[in-house]
Design an enzyme around this catalytic site. Structure first.
Site, PDB file in Angstrom:
ATOM      1  N   CYS A   7       0.855  -1.203   0.000  1.00  0.00           N
ATOM      2  CA  CYS A   7       0.000   0.000   0.000  1.00  0.00           C
ATOM      3  C   CYS A   7       0.883   1.242   0.000  1.00  0.00           C
ATOM      4  CB  CYS A   7      -0.929   0.011   1.209  1.00  0.00           C
ATOM      5  SG  CYS A   7      -2.326  -1.118   1.071  1.00  0.00           S
ATOM      6  N   HIS A  46      -6.266  -2.716  -1.189  1.00  0.00           N
ATOM      7  CA  HIS A  46      -5.666  -3.684  -0.260  1.00  0.00           C
ATOM      8  C   HIS A  46      -6.558  -4.911  -0.110  1.00  0.00           C
ATOM      9  CE1 HIS A  46      -3.071  -5.193   2.911  1.00  0.00           C
ATOM     10  NE2 HIS A  46      -4.192  -5.652   3.444  1.00  0.00           N
ATOM     11  N   ASN A  87       1.731 -16.733  -4.176  1.00  0.00           N
ATOM     12  CA  ASN A  87       1.965 -17.457  -2.936  1.00  0.00           C
ATOM     13  C   ASN A  87       0.872 -17.061  -1.943  1.00  0.00           C
ATOM     14  OD1 ASN A  87       4.388 -18.542  -3.950  1.00  0.00           O
ATOM     15  ND2 ASN A  87       5.514 -16.704  -3.357  1.00  0.00           N
ATOM     16  N   HIS A 100      -0.501 -10.361  -4.470  1.00  0.00           N
ATOM     17  CA  HIS A 100       0.398  -9.996  -5.563  1.00  0.00           C
ATOM     18  C   HIS A 100       0.693 -11.230  -6.403  1.00  0.00           C
ATOM     19  CE1 HIS A 100       2.775 -11.113  -2.028  1.00  0.00           C
ATOM     20  NE2 HIS A 100       3.629 -11.668  -2.878  1.00  0.00           N
ATOM     21  N   HIS A 102       3.589 -12.776  -8.956  1.00  0.00           N
ATOM     22  CA  HIS A 102       4.949 -12.693  -9.466  1.00  0.00           C
ATOM     23  C   HIS A 102       4.913 -13.027 -10.955  1.00  0.00           C
ATOM     24  CE1 HIS A 102       6.927 -13.036  -5.371  1.00  0.00           C
ATOM     25  NE2 HIS A 102       5.740 -13.542  -5.096  1.00  0.00           N
TER      26      HIS A 102
HETATM   27  P1  AMP Z   1       5.775 -13.319  -1.366  1.00  0.00           P
HETATM   28  O1  AMP Z   1       6.906 -14.029  -0.675  1.00  0.00           O
HETATM   29  O2  AMP Z   1       5.070 -14.114  -2.396  1.00  0.00           O
HETATM   30  O3  AMP Z   1       4.830 -12.693  -0.354  1.00  0.00           O
HETATM   31  O4  AMP Z   1       6.446 -12.148  -2.197  1.00  0.00           O
HETATM   32  C1  AMP Z   1       6.796 -10.932  -1.673  1.00  0.00           C
HETATM   33  C2  AMP Z   1       7.806 -10.340  -2.607  1.00  0.00           C
HETATM   34  O5  AMP Z   1       7.923  -8.962  -2.341  1.00  0.00           O
HETATM   35  C3  AMP Z   1       9.215 -10.928  -2.470  1.00  0.00           C
HETATM   36  O6  AMP Z   1       9.627 -11.493  -3.705  1.00  0.00           O
HETATM   37  C4  AMP Z   1      10.073  -9.724  -2.064  1.00  0.00           C
HETATM   38  O7  AMP Z   1      11.339  -9.769  -2.667  1.00  0.00           O
HETATM   39  C5  AMP Z   1       9.242  -8.574  -2.586  1.00  0.00           C
HETATM   40  N1  AMP Z   1       9.423  -7.300  -1.898  1.00  0.00           N
HETATM   41  C6  AMP Z   1       9.396  -7.062  -0.570  1.00  0.00           C
HETATM   42  N2  AMP Z   1       9.553  -5.747  -0.326  1.00  0.00           N
HETATM   43  C7  AMP Z   1       9.651  -5.143  -1.540  1.00  0.00           C
HETATM   44  C8  AMP Z   1       9.818  -3.796  -1.972  1.00  0.00           C
HETATM   45  N3  AMP Z   1       9.914  -2.783  -1.103  1.00  0.00           N
HETATM   46  N4  AMP Z   1       9.903  -3.543  -3.300  1.00  0.00           N
HETATM   47  C9  AMP Z   1       9.817  -4.554  -4.200  1.00  0.00           C
HETATM   48  N5  AMP Z   1       9.646  -5.847  -3.860  1.00  0.00           N
HETATM   49  C10 AMP Z   1       9.571  -6.136  -2.552  1.00  0.00           C
END
Ligand code: AMP
Length: 114
Positions: A7, A46, A87, A100, A102
């Site tokens: 957010c 959110h 995930n 989110h 990927h």
């Molecule tokens: P997940 O583990 O599926 O919840 O993915 C969260 C993702 O967010 C991970 O791949 C992190 O590397 C990424 N992440 C966390 N903080 C940031 C940020 N400030 N900017 C970009 N990616 C982020």
């Protein structure tokens, strides 16, 4: 949500390398890329996880999928392919509780994931 990092990225309070944005979704580069191209596509609204999606989010869910397609094309991943990952929860490896997706590409990806 105040304590949600995604957010805060949407609000511009935390910097990110944006690759696509419209009224409903945002796509930005993952801070710790797991592939040569690693983008996160999120709704601006959110929603904590896939389990929290509601009927009212149907149109938004479609926009996320089409956004993934748009970003994949924009970054040239349509030629050789890519992977989309969500995930959910602790067994799923979710670490950020703002839904989110990927978008991974730029190399041949292995299957199954660990
Ligand atoms: P997940 O583990 O599926 O919840 O993915 C969260 C993702 O967010 C991970 O791949 C992190 O590397 C990424 N992440 C966390 N903080 C940031 C940020 N400030 N900017 C970009 N990616 C982020």
């Amino acid at each position: 949500m105040d304590n949600c990092i995604f957010c805060q990225i949407v609000e511009g309070k935390i910097p990110s390398e944006k690759v696509y944005e419209d009224d409903d979704i945002l796509a930005f580069r993952d801070l710790y890329p797991a592939a040569p191209v690693h983008i996160l596509v999120i709704p601006k609204k959110h929603i904590s996880s896939l389990l929290e999606l509601q009927e009212e989010d149907q149109a938004l869910s479609g926009k996320i999928l089409l956004g993934l397609q748009k970003v994949a094309r924009q970054l040239g991943l349509d030629e050789k392919g890519f992977r989309v990952v969500n995930n959910t929860g602790s067994d799923g490896g979710q670490t950020v509780f703002h839904i989110h997706f990927h978008l991974l590409g730029g190399r041949e990806l292995q299957w199954p994931p660990g």
